[in-house]
Design a protein around this motif. Sequence first.
Motif, PDB file in Angstrom:
ATOM      1  N   UNK A  54      41.498 -33.442  71.937  1.00  0.00           N
ATOM      2  CA  UNK A  54      42.722 -33.512  71.130  1.00  0.00           C
ATOM      3  C   UNK A  54      43.379 -32.138  71.076  1.00  0.00           C
ATOM      4  N   UNK A  55      44.698 -32.102  71.172  1.00  0.00           N
ATOM      5  CA  UNK A  55      45.452 -30.850  71.096  1.00  0.00           C
ATOM      6  C   UNK A  55      45.771 -30.579  69.629  1.00  0.00           C
ATOM      7  N   UNK A  56      45.376 -29.403  69.145  1.00  0.00           N
ATOM      8  CA  UNK A  56      45.666 -29.049  67.757  1.00  0.00           C
ATOM      9  C   UNK A  56      47.168 -28.852  67.573  1.00  0.00           C
ATOM     10  N   UNK A  57      47.605 -28.861  66.333  1.00  0.00           N
ATOM     11  CA  UNK A  57      49.024 -28.695  66.034  1.00  0.00           C
ATOM     12  C   UNK A  57      49.592 -27.398  66.563  1.00  0.00           C
ATOM     13  N   UNK A  58      48.877 -26.286  66.343  1.00  0.00           N
ATOM     14  CA  UNK A  58      49.384 -24.992  66.803  1.00  0.00           C
ATOM     15  C   UNK A  58      49.429 -24.929  68.323  1.00  0.00           C
ATOM     16  N   UNK A  59      48.454 -25.530  68.984  1.00  0.00           N
ATOM     17  CA  UNK A  59      48.439 -25.546  70.443  1.00  0.00           C
ATOM     18  C   UNK A  59      49.542 -26.455  70.973  1.00  0.00           C
ATOM     19  N   UNK A  60      49.821 -27.532  70.257  1.00  0.00           N
ATOM     20  CA  UNK A  60      50.900 -28.435  70.658  1.00  0.00           C
ATOM     21  C   UNK A  60      52.252 -27.719  70.594  1.00  0.00           C
ATOM     22  N   UNK A  61      52.452 -26.921  69.549  1.00  0.00           N
ATOM     23  CA  UNK A  61      53.694 -26.146  69.434  1.00  0.00           C
ATOM     24  C   UNK A  61      53.782 -25.134  70.579  1.00  0.00           C
ATOM     25  N   UNK A  62      52.669 -24.449  70.868  1.00  0.00           N
ATOM     26  CA  UNK A  62      52.652 -23.474  71.961  1.00  0.00           C
ATOM     27  C   UNK A  62      52.902 -24.163  73.305  1.00  0.00           C
ATOM     28  N   UNK A  63      52.330 -25.347  73.488  1.00  0.00           N
ATOM     29  CA  UNK A  63      52.520 -26.097  74.733  1.00  0.00           C
ATOM     30  C   UNK A  63      53.987 -26.499  74.896  1.00  0.00           C
TER      31      UNK A  63
END
Length: 126
Positions: A54-63
């Motif tokens: 699962x992609x964390x919220x902060x990583x999703x924003x960075x992605x």
Amino acid sequence: MTDRNADGLDTMDRAIGARVRARRRSLNMSQSDLAEKLGVSFQQVQKYERGANRISGSTLVAAAQALQTSVSWLVGEDGGSAAPPDEAFAALMTPGAMEMLEAFSAVRRPRARQALLALAREMGKE
């Protein structure tokens, strides 16, 4: 409770991963390039794209920033016509699907594309 498919992966995680992969490939970005921008290993990017992790919220924003898109597009909440249906992204998760689509897109003659499509449909019946 999460919705899991036959291979035990969360359906939403797979859909997000498929969108990440499709966008990354449309930008001709390697998994290693995206991994560097996210501060993770390329193996971790592979797991994100498969929906295994699962992609964390902060990583999703960075992605989203790295992929020059919005978080809402990555999670399928954009509502715009730019995002294909989830079924299309699920089909793109099939090994070789992106390569097949790229090869199909390179075929210039409409009749040849029709013949390839007919062949694939016939083979899919088996």
